[in-house]
Design a protein around this motif. Sequence first.
Motif, PDB file in Angstrom:
ATOM      1  N   ARG A  24       0.833  -1.212   0.000  1.00 54.84           N
ATOM      2  CA  ARG A  24       0.000   0.000   0.000  1.00 54.84           C
ATOM      3  C   ARG A  24       0.866   1.259   0.000  1.00 54.84           C
ATOM      4  O   ARG A  24       0.525   2.251  -0.662  1.00 54.84           O
ATOM      5  CB  ARG A  24      -0.921   0.005   1.233  1.00 54.84           C
ATOM      6  N   PRO A  28      -3.126  -1.244  -5.014  1.00 53.14           N
ATOM      7  CA  PRO A  28      -4.429  -1.552  -4.423  1.00 53.14           C
ATOM      8  C   PRO A  28      -4.374  -2.919  -3.730  1.00 53.14           C
ATOM      9  O   PRO A  28      -4.011  -3.918  -4.350  1.00 53.14           O
ATOM     10  CB  PRO A  28      -5.384  -1.585  -5.628  1.00 53.14           C
ATOM     11  N   VAL A  29      -4.718  -2.934  -2.438  1.00 46.57           N
ATOM     12  CA  VAL A  29      -4.597  -4.162  -1.637  1.00 46.57           C
ATOM     13  C   VAL A  29      -5.968  -4.620  -1.169  1.00 46.57           C
ATOM     14  O   VAL A  29      -6.741  -3.829  -0.623  1.00 46.57           O
ATOM     15  CB  VAL A  29      -3.685  -3.930  -0.422  1.00 46.57           C
ATOM     16  N   LEU A  53      -0.568  -1.339   8.007  1.00 44.41           N
ATOM     17  CA  LEU A  53      -1.540  -0.866   7.013  1.00 44.41           C
ATOM     18  C   LEU A  53      -2.477   0.137   7.690  1.00 44.41           C
ATOM     19  O   LEU A  53      -3.056  -0.161   8.741  1.00 44.41           O
ATOM     20  CB  LEU A  53      -2.348  -2.045   6.465  1.00 44.41           C
ATOM     21  N   ASP A  89      -7.336   1.857   4.965  1.00 42.81           N
ATOM     22  CA  ASP A  89      -6.959   0.930   3.899  1.00 42.81           C
ATOM     23  C   ASP A  89      -7.339  -0.507   4.268  1.00 42.81           C
ATOM     24  O   ASP A  89      -7.644  -1.320   3.389  1.00 42.81           O
ATOM     25  CB  ASP A  89      -5.464   1.027   3.619  1.00 42.81           C
ATOM     26  N   SER A 110      -9.748  -2.781   2.037  1.00 42.50           N
ATOM     27  CA  SER A 110      -9.345  -4.103   1.542  1.00 42.50           C
ATOM     28  C   SER A 110     -10.478  -5.120   1.619  1.00 42.50           C
ATOM     29  O   SER A 110     -10.403  -6.180   1.000  1.00 42.50           O
ATOM     30  CB  SER A 110      -8.126  -4.610   2.333  1.00 42.50           C
TER      31      SER A 110
END
Length: 423
Positions: A305, A310-311, A336, A340, A344
């Motif tokens: 990230r 894009p995770v 993270l 985010d 995810s």
Amino acid sequence: MTRALVAACALALSGSVFAQDVLIRHAKVHTATAKGTLDNADVLVRNGRISAVGTGLAAGNATVVEANGRELTPAFFGGITDIGLEEVSGEQTTVDSAQSLGAGTHEMTVRPEFDVTLAFNPASVLIPVARVEGLGWTMLSAGPTEGGSIIGGQGGVVRLDGSMEPVGPRALFVSIGSGAASMTGNSRAAQWMVLDQLVDEARGRIAPDSKFALLTPAGRKSFAQFLDRRGLMVFNVNRASDIVQLLRWSKRQNVRVAVAGGAEAWEVADQLAAAKVPVFVDTLADLPQDFDQIGATLDNAARLRTAGVPVAILGAGSHHARKVRQMAGIAVANGLPWEDGLASLTRVPAEAFGVANDFGTIAPGQRADLVLWDGDPLDVTSLAQQVWLGGQAVPMRSRQTELRDRYMHAPNGLPRAYPAGSE
């Protein structure tokens, strides 16, 4: 819990699923959009869609649910799973996620037209188990197996609301690396050779009646649609050098790809970010399980990230889908950012699979797939108190909660397994 919420839950638990206009009031709304988290906000649901997000919204004739500051999220992505494709993984008659038409012949059978969504069972007992944990949708996977090929086949997004039809475009699943080498002469180099041949067949550079052809007419048509970028090709791959080969191949063929697994993806994060390739990460992978995962690390998601990749969360399998929240939480614990981590499980997989215009965020016009939590949704000690799918309050029970309740009644002089009223 307010009287209004009690009434909503009681109706849900009665087993009747019904359309609702709902105003969820005074919630901590995690939108999973650029607006981030909204404190003390309202979400109005009409006709199964989110009508408005703001403060001081008028309820009109909608049922009011007082959230009292509790957290509201989009329904979570359950990961890439076989939910609805298998009931008991050890009993083959209940498993429909792979084809082995070449079993016993020692011949590779390449069938990209194989579509597992045709076997999806919306009445699977796994669905309520996942749903009460706040999961609202999953991507069905098609796995490789002996008698098949490195092309597992097509999967699709399904919602866990009892509907049967997949949503959005199909994804094609391909396996690369040591785990799939036995299907290509025990060579990972042969995997790229086979893929290039399939491209030549689908592009008409190898005649359909060639004795070397691997694809059926339906297979050529199916594979061509992914070459024309009308679907995502999801590669199960872990080793960094294999990922680099994938990026080179996808650029050469101009196809859309995603990485599933990606244990060593952090080592090539800049290249993945430049190619805008999403990675579905197993955030529980810390120690290498094979030689393709020597670089496995818990901060894989955070490093990706940071580089701009894009995770999304890969998932923990059909029977343990609930662990996606733990997986996101562990990624957050290892660097993270929290937003985010939420993305995810919501926005990022929805964008990757082409369904982001329908769900994955809380915004006007989106399908009202929502979850009200009693705490931080990325903390495994928190529970989903109510799930709405398409604005419908779903029953918050499963075979597991029913088993729990069977043993929780007051002593009646009989063994615990006897339900209340048996005396």
